[in-house]
Design a protein around this motif. Structure first.
Motif, PDB file in Angstrom:
ATOM      1  N   UNK A  50       0.821  -1.213   0.000  1.00 32.15           N
ATOM      2  CA  UNK A  50       0.000   0.000   0.000  1.00 32.15           C
ATOM      3  C   UNK A  50       0.859   1.269   0.000  1.00 32.15           C
ATOM      4  N   UNK A  51       2.165   1.114   0.120  1.00 29.91           N
ATOM      5  CA  UNK A  51       3.084   2.253   0.105  1.00 29.91           C
ATOM      6  C   UNK A  51       3.457   2.596  -1.339  1.00 29.91           C
ATOM      7  N   UNK A  52       3.706   3.876  -1.591  1.00 36.85           N
ATOM      8  CA  UNK A  52       4.085   4.308  -2.937  1.00 36.85           C
ATOM      9  C   UNK A  52       5.043   5.497  -2.845  1.00 36.85           C
ATOM     10  N   UNK A  53       5.758   5.689  -3.966  1.00 37.62           N
ATOM     11  CA  UNK A  53       6.721   6.785  -4.062  1.00 37.62           C
ATOM     12  C   UNK A  53       6.710   7.303  -5.496  1.00 37.62           C
ATOM     13  N   UNK A  54       6.702   8.617  -5.656  1.00 38.33           N
ATOM     14  CA  UNK A  54       6.786   9.268  -6.964  1.00 38.33           C
ATOM     15  C   UNK A  54       8.035  10.142  -6.946  1.00 38.33           C
ATOM     16  N   UNK A  55       8.832  10.059  -8.006  1.00 42.41           N
ATOM     17  CA  UNK A  55      10.047  10.857  -8.018  1.00 42.41           C
ATOM     18  C   UNK A  55      10.639  11.019  -9.402  1.00 42.41           C
ATOM     19  N   UNK A  56      11.823  11.572  -9.410  1.00 40.05           N
ATOM     20  CA  UNK A  56      12.626  11.698 -10.621  1.00 40.05           C
ATOM     21  C   UNK A  56      13.772  10.714 -10.467  1.00 40.05           C
ATOM     22  N   UNK A  57      13.897   9.819 -11.434  1.00 39.19           N
ATOM     23  CA  UNK A  57      14.934   8.806 -11.386  1.00 39.19           C
ATOM     24  C   UNK A  57      15.914   8.963 -12.533  1.00 39.19           C
ATOM     25  N   UNK A  65      19.686  -0.147 -13.622  1.00 39.49           N
ATOM     26  CA  UNK A  65      19.191   0.451 -12.388  1.00 39.49           C
ATOM     27  C   UNK A  65      18.470   1.761 -12.651  1.00 39.49           C
ATOM     28  N   UNK A  66      17.663   2.130 -11.671  1.00 38.40           N
ATOM     29  CA  UNK A  66      17.022   3.433 -11.648  1.00 38.40           C
ATOM     30  C   UNK A  66      17.383   4.063 -10.306  1.00 38.40           C
ATOM     31  N   UNK A  67      18.230   5.104 -10.351  1.00 34.65           N
ATOM     32  CA  UNK A  67      18.593   5.824  -9.129  1.00 34.65           C
ATOM     33  C   UNK A  67      17.415   6.706  -8.737  1.00 34.65           C
ATOM     34  N   UNK A  68      17.093   6.698  -7.463  1.00 32.82           N
ATOM     35  CA  UNK A  68      15.992   7.521  -6.950  1.00 32.82           C
ATOM     36  C   UNK A  68      16.558   8.909  -6.657  1.00 32.82           C
ATOM     37  N   UNK A  69      16.754   9.687  -7.711  1.00 33.46           N
ATOM     38  CA  UNK A  69      17.466  10.962  -7.658  1.00 33.46           C
ATOM     39  C   UNK A  69      16.763  11.988  -6.777  1.00 33.46           C
ATOM     40  N   UNK A  70      15.455  12.170  -6.992  1.00 30.58           N
ATOM     41  CA  UNK A  70      14.670  13.130  -6.223  1.00 30.58           C
ATOM     42  C   UNK A  70      13.304  12.526  -5.930  1.00 30.58           C
ATOM     43  N   UNK A  71      12.970  12.358  -4.665  1.00 35.74           N
ATOM     44  CA  UNK A  71      11.631  11.897  -4.302  1.00 35.74           C
ATOM     45  C   UNK A  71      10.725  13.127  -4.219  1.00 35.74           C
ATOM     46  N   UNK A  72       9.643  13.113  -5.004  1.00 40.76           N
ATOM     47  CA  UNK A  72       8.716  14.241  -5.029  1.00 40.76           C
ATOM     48  C   UNK A  72       7.609  14.101  -3.987  1.00 40.76           C
ATOM     49  N   UNK A  73       7.142  12.868  -3.788  1.00 34.86           N
ATOM     50  CA  UNK A  73       6.106  12.605  -2.786  1.00 34.86           C
ATOM     51  C   UNK A  73       6.062  11.108  -2.506  1.00 34.86           C
ATOM     52  N   UNK A  74       5.448  10.761  -1.370  1.00 41.57           N
ATOM     53  CA  UNK A  74       5.265   9.345  -1.058  1.00 41.57           C
ATOM     54  C   UNK A  74       4.098   9.178  -0.109  1.00 41.57           C
ATOM     55  N   UNK A  75       3.735   7.939   0.137  1.00 44.74           N
ATOM     56  CA  UNK A  75       2.587   7.643   0.989  1.00 44.74           C
ATOM     57  C   UNK A  75       2.824   7.987   2.449  1.00 44.74           C
TER      58      UNK A  75
END
Length: 98
Positions: A50-57, A65-75
């Protein structure tokens, strides 16, 4: 390094923790993050239960790989990377609302 948008990009991952995501391959009917291109950035979403994360990777062909460069929002209501479980979970391109 360009910000790249692409249609129907979705993969899975079993990466745990807060670091870069190792991608496990495209989901049937979708293309892989290779559509983004090595060294380019993209908007992503990852869902872990149920957890989520939106960002710029930032995508890398090494791994891949996808680096989680900037997290914009999350649960959790903040901009810190979620601590991911080791379960299989989807990672896909998206366009953030903010």
């Amino acid at each position: 390094m360009a910000l790249v948008l692409a249609d129907r990009v979705q993969e899975t991952t079993v990466t745990s923790g807060t670091g870069s995501i190792t991608l496990s391959g495209a989901v049937s009917g979708f293309q892989s993050f290779a559509a983004v291109g090595n060294g380019n950035t993209c908007y992503y979403t990852i869902v872990d239960g149920t957890a989520w994360e939106v960002g710029i990777g930032t995508y890398s062909t090494t791994g891949p790989t996808l680096a989680r460069t900037t997290v914009l929002s999350n649960s959790s209501g903040n901009t810190s990377p979620l601590t991911l479980s080791s379960a299989s979970k989807p990672v896909f391109l998206t366009y953030p609302s903010e």
